[in-house]
Design a protein around this motif. Sequence first.
Motif, mmCIF file in Angstrom:
data_model
loop_
_atom_site.group_PDB
_atom_site.id
_atom_site.type_symbol
_atom_site.label_atom_id
_atom_site.label_comp_id
_atom_site.label_asym_id
_atom_site.label_seq_id
_atom_site.Cartn_x
_atom_site.Cartn_y
_atom_site.Cartn_z
ATOM 1 N N TYR A 292 0.862 -1.167 0.000
ATOM 2 C CA TYR A 292 0.000 0.000 0.000
ATOM 3 C C TYR A 292 0.906 1.226 0.000
ATOM 4 C CZ TYR A 292 -3.636 3.331 1.242
ATOM 5 O OH TYR A 292 -4.499 4.406 1.236
ATOM 6 N N VAL A 293 0.755 2.080 -1.008
ATOM 7 C CA VAL A 293 1.633 3.237 -1.171
ATOM 8 C C VAL A 293 0.865 4.515 -0.828
ATOM 9 C CG1 VAL A 293 3.075 4.558 -2.759
ATOM 10 C CG2 VAL A 293 2.965 2.055 -2.952
ATOM 11 N N VAL A 294 1.352 5.219 0.177
ATOM 12 C CA VAL A 294 0.835 6.549 0.497
ATOM 13 C C VAL A 294 1.596 7.543 -0.366
ATOM 14 C CG1 VAL A 294 0.530 8.293 2.299
ATOM 15 C CG2 VAL A 294 0.325 5.862 2.864
ATOM 16 N N PRO A 295 0.947 8.270 -1.263
ATOM 17 C CA PRO A 295 1.685 9.193 -2.143
ATOM 18 C C PRO A 295 2.321 10.322 -1.350
ATOM 19 C CG PRO A 295 -0.673 9.544 -2.357
ATOM 20 C CD PRO A 295 -0.506 8.322 -1.507
ATOM 21 N N ASP A 296 3.450 10.805 -1.851
ATOM 22 C CA ASP A 296 4.056 11.955 -1.187
ATOM 23 C C ASP A 296 3.263 13.215 -1.547
ATOM 24 O OD1 ASP A 296 5.190 13.344 -3.531
ATOM 25 O OD2 ASP A 296 6.618 11.688 -3.618
ATOM 26 N N GLN A 297 3.549 14.277 -0.848
ATOM 27 C CA GLN A 297 2.734 15.483 -0.975
ATOM 28 C C GLN A 297 2.745 16.040 -2.396
ATOM 29 O OE1 GLN A 297 3.882 18.624 1.730
ATOM 30 N NE2 GLN A 297 1.814 19.445 1.810
ATOM 31 N N SER A 298 3.894 15.955 -3.078
ATOM 32 C CA SER A 298 3.975 16.496 -4.434
ATOM 33 C C SER A 298 3.158 15.679 -5.426
ATOM 34 C CB SER A 298 5.436 16.557 -4.889
ATOM 35 O OG SER A 298 5.990 15.248 -4.988
ATOM 36 N N GLN A 299 2.946 14.397 -5.135
ATOM 37 C CA GLN A 299 2.183 13.547 -6.051
ATOM 38 C C GLN A 299 0.690 13.840 -6.023
ATOM 39 O OE1 GLN A 299 3.788 9.748 -4.530
ATOM 40 N NE2 GLN A 299 4.440 9.300 -6.621
#
Length: 383
Positions: free
Chosen positions: A194-201
């Motif tokens: 499960y990938v939590v996107p970084d803020q820029s994404q």
Amino acid sequence: MWMRGLLLWFALLSLAACHHGMQPVAFQTQGYPQKLSDWHVVEARDGLLQLNEGVVPYELNTPLFTDYAHKLRTIWMPKGVSARYSPTDTFDFPVGTIISKTFFYPLPKGEARNTADVARTYDTSRDFAGPGQGLKLADVHLVETRLLVRRKDGWIAMPYVWNAEQTEALLARTGDVQALTLVNDNGERENFNYVVPDQSQCASCHARDWTTRALQPIGPKARHLNRDYRYADGDENQLAHLMRVGYLTGAPLPADAPRNANWMDAHASLDARARAYLDINCGHCHNPKGAANTTGLTLDIATPEDRHIGLCKPPTAAGQGTGDHLFDIMPGRPDDSILPYRLGSAEPGTMMPEIGRSTVHKEGLALIRAWIAAQSGECLILH
């Protein structure tokens, strides 16, 4: 007069149903608070993920797929302001608005808590303590809560990741990865990250206009919200409820507002279900101003069913993403169409959407394949 007072009382009851001694919601005008609890929108208290006073939950007719995660969506606004209704676009929310989305999974039935095992199910009956109440922490695994905050300069996105103890979520501007295992009712297991996107994404999906890259909410549109929700004081259409509690102005009667189909509703037409699915999962990028505007493939609900939605449309670029297929959609032939090929992949560089999932949405893919298979016509193939 007494009827107006009674309605106001019910509205206040609805807004405060989950408030149990929490401090008032604290809108942060600048910076990046390190803890989700600094906002006091939702908090883990007394065995529940509780909603604060004035925090209104909502659902979408057809939700975005995120690795089979369940979602608790909420809206909060300062007193005295309202969002302005739009029949087509995201509502115009005032400065001070906080929109939250908590991603979580039910725990597998009959299993002791294991933070790696989560249920792959559409059953939501065990998620909430009751209508209009918070999530039951004993029965769910919280992963992340994303905030969209409307400040003076525009929308700001902030991802918060829940700790192992499920007591607090901490700011994760660089994102996060969690190894989880989906377990269905038959005991079948699927490992995934499960990938939590970084803020820029966040801009990849939330920048509706790719020239400005200004963030916008995706879900709070009339066509997604025009449905009933089970609040603490009973079932009510969400548009009507937002109007009644003062969070929305200018909305027509629900019968006169647009409404997307529920992609799982067997009573809705196959076309309506498929278009709603593509609208929420793909339309935020595949539109004339979105991140995928150079592809010439538009998939939002406003797109007419002609070549713009991919019928007999060749891709703008060949290679890995096409699977050597000639057209985005070849009527009657899902196996020869690029769209289901990319939806059916979990490989970077091939899968669509590009971020937001690590697994294949099998049921969604089956819907799109059935929709393509039902279409008639022939594509001209040049040799």
